[in-house]
Design a protein around this motif. Structure first.
Motif, PDB file in Angstrom:
ATOM      1  N   PRO A  94       0.822  -1.204   0.000  1.00 27.09           N
ATOM      2  CA  PRO A  94       0.000   0.000   0.000  1.00 27.09           C
ATOM      3  C   PRO A  94       0.857   1.255   0.000  1.00 27.09           C
ATOM      4  CG  PRO A  94       0.062  -0.962   2.186  1.00 27.09           C
ATOM      5  CD  PRO A  94       0.788  -1.900   1.278  1.00 27.09           C
ATOM      6  N   LYS A  95       0.259   2.322  -0.469  1.00 26.49           N
ATOM      7  CA  LYS A  95       0.924   3.621  -0.495  1.00 26.49           C
ATOM      8  C   LYS A  95      -0.001   4.644   0.153  1.00 26.49           C
ATOM      9  CE  LYS A  95       2.972   7.001  -3.567  1.00 26.49           C
ATOM     10  NZ  LYS A  95       3.249   7.406  -4.920  1.00 26.49           N
ATOM     11  N   ASP A  96       0.565   5.488   0.965  1.00 28.08           N
ATOM     12  CA  ASP A  96      -0.127   6.622   1.578  1.00 28.08           C
ATOM     13  C   ASP A  96      -1.497   6.249   2.154  1.00 28.08           C
ATOM     14  OD1 ASP A  96       2.113   8.118   0.835  1.00 28.08           O
ATOM     15  OD2 ASP A  96       1.215   8.695  -1.070  1.00 28.08           O
ATOM     16  N   ALA A  97      -2.586   6.615   1.480  1.00 32.26           N
ATOM     17  CA  ALA A  97      -3.933   6.384   2.005  1.00 32.26           C
ATOM     18  C   ALA A  97      -4.232   4.898   2.200  1.00 32.26           C
ATOM     19  CB  ALA A  97      -4.976   6.992   1.066  1.00 32.26           C
ATOM     20  N   GLY A  98      -3.472   4.038   1.546  1.00 26.99           N
ATOM     21  CA  GLY A  98      -3.692   2.605   1.674  1.00 26.99           C
ATOM     22  C   GLY A  98      -2.970   1.968   2.844  1.00 26.99           C
ATOM     23  N   TYR A  99      -2.105   2.707   3.532  1.00 24.10           N
ATOM     24  CA  TYR A  99      -1.354   2.143   4.664  1.00 24.10           C
ATOM     25  C   TYR A  99      -2.309   1.495   5.671  1.00 24.10           C
ATOM     26  CZ  TYR A  99       2.911   4.694   3.291  1.00 24.10           C
ATOM     27  OH  TYR A  99       4.011   5.166   2.636  1.00 24.10           O
ATOM     28  N   GLY A 100      -2.061   0.222   5.937  1.00 22.22           N
ATOM     29  CA  GLY A 100      -2.870  -0.514   6.897  1.00 22.22           C
ATOM     30  C   GLY A 100      -4.247  -0.889   6.400  1.00 22.22           C
ATOM     31  N   GLN A 101      -4.595  -0.471   5.187  1.00 22.72           N
ATOM     32  CA  GLN A 101      -5.940  -0.678   4.654  1.00 22.72           C
ATOM     33  C   GLN A 101      -5.999  -1.684   3.514  1.00 22.72           C
ATOM     34  OE1 GLN A 101      -8.537   0.756   6.287  1.00 22.72           O
ATOM     35  NE2 GLN A 101      -6.851   1.370   7.626  1.00 22.72           N
ATOM     36  N   TRP A 102      -4.826  -2.125   3.025  1.00 21.68           N
ATOM     37  CA  TRP A 102      -4.822  -3.068   1.909  1.00 21.68           C
ATOM     38  C   TRP A 102      -5.512  -4.347   2.319  1.00 21.68           C
ATOM     39  CZ3 TRP A 102      -0.693  -4.818  -1.983  1.00 21.68           C
ATOM     40  CH2 TRP A 102      -0.576  -3.884  -3.014  1.00 21.68           C
ATOM     41  N   ASN A 103      -6.335  -4.853   1.450  1.00 21.75           N
ATOM     42  CA  ASN A 103      -6.990  -6.132   1.668  1.00 21.75           C
ATOM     43  C   ASN A 103      -6.076  -7.199   1.059  1.00 21.75           C
ATOM     44  OD1 ASN A 103      -8.545  -8.497   1.319  1.00 21.75           O
ATOM     45  ND2 ASN A 103     -10.432  -7.296   1.300  1.00 21.75           N
ATOM     46  N   MET A 104      -5.355  -7.914   1.921  1.00 23.38           N
ATOM     47  CA  MET A 104      -4.370  -8.884   1.438  1.00 23.38           C
ATOM     48  C   MET A 104      -5.021 -10.018   0.642  1.00 23.38           C
ATOM     49  SD  MET A 104      -1.589  -7.455   2.195  1.00 23.38           S
ATOM     50  CE  MET A 104      -0.685  -8.754   1.365  1.00 23.38           C
ATOM     51  N   MET A 105      -6.241 -10.399   0.982  1.00 25.65           N
ATOM     52  CA  MET A 105      -6.927 -11.429   0.211  1.00 25.65           C
ATOM     53  C   MET A 105      -7.292 -10.912  -1.175  1.00 25.65           C
ATOM     54  SD  MET A 105      -7.548 -14.576   0.603  1.00 25.65           S
ATOM     55  CE  MET A 105      -7.699 -15.276  -1.029  1.00 25.65           C
ATOM     56  N   GLN A 106      -7.707  -9.645  -1.253  1.00 21.38           N
ATOM     57  CA  GLN A 106      -7.982  -9.038  -2.556  1.00 21.38           C
ATOM     58  C   GLN A 106      -6.706  -8.999  -3.387  1.00 21.38           C
ATOM     59  OE1 GLN A 106      -9.452  -5.000  -2.388  1.00 21.38           O
ATOM     60  NE2 GLN A 106      -9.376  -4.757  -4.600  1.00 21.38           N
ATOM     61  N   SER A 123       6.997  -2.752   7.401  1.00 21.36           N
ATOM     62  CA  SER A 123       6.510  -1.410   7.748  1.00 21.36           C
ATOM     63  C   SER A 123       7.625  -0.612   8.408  1.00 21.36           C
ATOM     64  CB  SER A 123       5.318  -1.512   8.698  1.00 21.36           C
ATOM     65  OG  SER A 123       4.214  -2.105   8.036  1.00 21.36           O
ATOM     66  N   TRP A 124       7.469   0.679   8.432  1.00 21.82           N
ATOM     67  CA  TRP A 124       8.393   1.576   9.116  1.00 21.82           C
ATOM     68  C   TRP A 124       7.563   2.686   9.736  1.00 21.82           C
ATOM     69  CZ3 TRP A 124       8.297   0.729   3.869  1.00 21.82           C
ATOM     70  CH2 TRP A 124       7.853   1.772   3.074  1.00 21.82           C
ATOM     71  N   ASN A 125       8.180   3.555  10.498  1.00 17.14           N
ATOM     72  CA  ASN A 125       7.444   4.624  11.168  1.00 17.14           C
ATOM     73  C   ASN A 125       6.591   5.412  10.177  1.00 17.14           C
ATOM     74  OD1 ASN A 125       8.454   4.028  13.676  1.00 17.14           O
ATOM     75  ND2 ASN A 125      10.083   5.538  13.608  1.00 17.14           N
ATOM     76  N   GLY A 126       5.297   5.456  10.443  1.00 19.22           N
ATOM     77  CA  GLY A 126       4.386   6.226   9.609  1.00 19.22           C
ATOM     78  C   GLY A 126       3.899   5.504   8.369  1.00 19.22           C
ATOM     79  N   ALA A 127       4.314   4.247   8.186  1.00 20.92           N
ATOM     80  CA  ALA A 127       3.896   3.508   6.989  1.00 20.92           C
ATOM     81  C   ALA A 127       3.564   2.065   7.362  1.00 20.92           C
ATOM     82  CB  ALA A 127       4.994   3.537   5.936  1.00 20.92           C
ATOM     83  N   GLU A 128       2.321   1.692   7.213  1.00 20.60           N
ATOM     84  CA  GLU A 128       1.909   0.315   7.475  1.00 20.60           C
ATOM     85  C   GLU A 128       1.852  -0.428   6.145  1.00 20.60           C
ATOM     86  OE1 GLU A 128      -1.675   1.273   9.636  1.00 20.60           O
ATOM     87  OE2 GLU A 128      -0.727   0.568  11.476  1.00 20.60           O
ATOM     88  N   VAL A 129       2.991  -0.959   5.754  1.00 19.01           N
ATOM     89  CA  VAL A 129       3.141  -1.603   4.456  1.00 19.01           C
ATOM     90  C   VAL A 129       3.153  -3.127   4.578  1.00 19.01           C
ATOM     91  CG1 VAL A 129       4.669  -1.794   2.441  1.00 19.01           C
ATOM     92  CG2 VAL A 129       4.404   0.396   3.586  1.00 19.01           C
ATOM     93  N   ALA A 130       3.683  -3.651   5.656  1.00 19.40           N
ATOM     94  CA  ALA A 130       3.876  -5.096   5.820  1.00 19.40           C
ATOM     95  C   ALA A 130       2.564  -5.868   5.701  1.00 19.40           C
ATOM     96  CB  ALA A 130       4.522  -5.384   7.167  1.00 19.40           C
ATOM     97  N   ILE A 131       2.685  -7.112   5.283  1.00 16.74           N
ATOM     98  CA  ILE A 131       1.525  -7.995   5.186  1.00 16.74           C
ATOM     99  C   ILE A 131       0.772  -8.012   6.509  1.00 16.74           C
ATOM    100  CG2 ILE A 131       0.815 -10.406   4.948  1.00 16.74           C
ATOM    101  CD1 ILE A 131       3.155 -10.734   2.946  1.00 16.74           C
TER     102      ILE A 131
END
Length: 159
Positions: A94-106, A123-131
């Motif tokens: 995910p990028k920006d608005a998608g941080y932490g919101q990506w639907n991994m199944m999708q 992930s890193w500070n301010g970015a929830e990128v990890a699965i």
């Protein structure tokens, strides 16, 4: 007016450099265990088409792309498919608005049958990128659409 009318100007140099590096590492140094992945970052504007810098099938094992967006997607899949190589999602998340919101199944369903593998950064500070920091992680990891490392055959016993 955009620089160079939004056209890249170094395609031939890039391809020549790729081929020279391939030949040097493969033939001069005898490195025959490398996997050569042509990976692009598609984007509107400055970047060229995803196939523009492709150095040729003799010098590439896999083709892929990096995709970061608000929602899972696989843009330019058909263009990559036209290169006739195994396709991967070289980097994703995910990028920006998608941080932490990506639907991994999708995401798994989006790349199912298209990509041999995907890589998603931590992930890193301010970015929830990890699965693990996104939605439906457990469902994706347990899905028949996904093969996890523990499900792979132990290749060390084959050689």
């Amino acid at each position: 007016m955009d620089a160079y009318n939004n056209k890249q100007t170094n395609e031939a140099d890039y391809k020549a450099l790729w081929i020279d590096l391939y030949n040097t590492l493969t033939y001069d140094y005898g490195l025959d265990n490398l996997i050569w992945t042509y990976s692009v970052i598609p984007h509107v504007g400055w970047n060229a088409d995803v196939t523009t810098f492709y150095p040729g099938s003799d010098y590439v094992d896999l083709v892929g792309m990096d995709y970061y967006g608000a929602t899972p997607d696989f843009p330019n899949y058909e263009e990559l498919k036209s290169l006739g190589k195994t396709i991967v999602m070289s980097e994703s998340g995910p990028k920006d608005a998608g941080y932490g919101q990506w639907n991994m199944m999708q995401f798994a369903n989006t790349i199912k049958g298209k990509a041999a593998y995907f890589l998603q950064w931590h992930s890193w500070n301010g970015a929830e990128v990890a699965i693990k920091d996104n939605k439906n992680t457990i469902e994706m990891m347990n899905s028949d659409a996904v093969i996890t490392r523990d499900e792979l055959q132990d290749l060390t016993t084959r050689f």
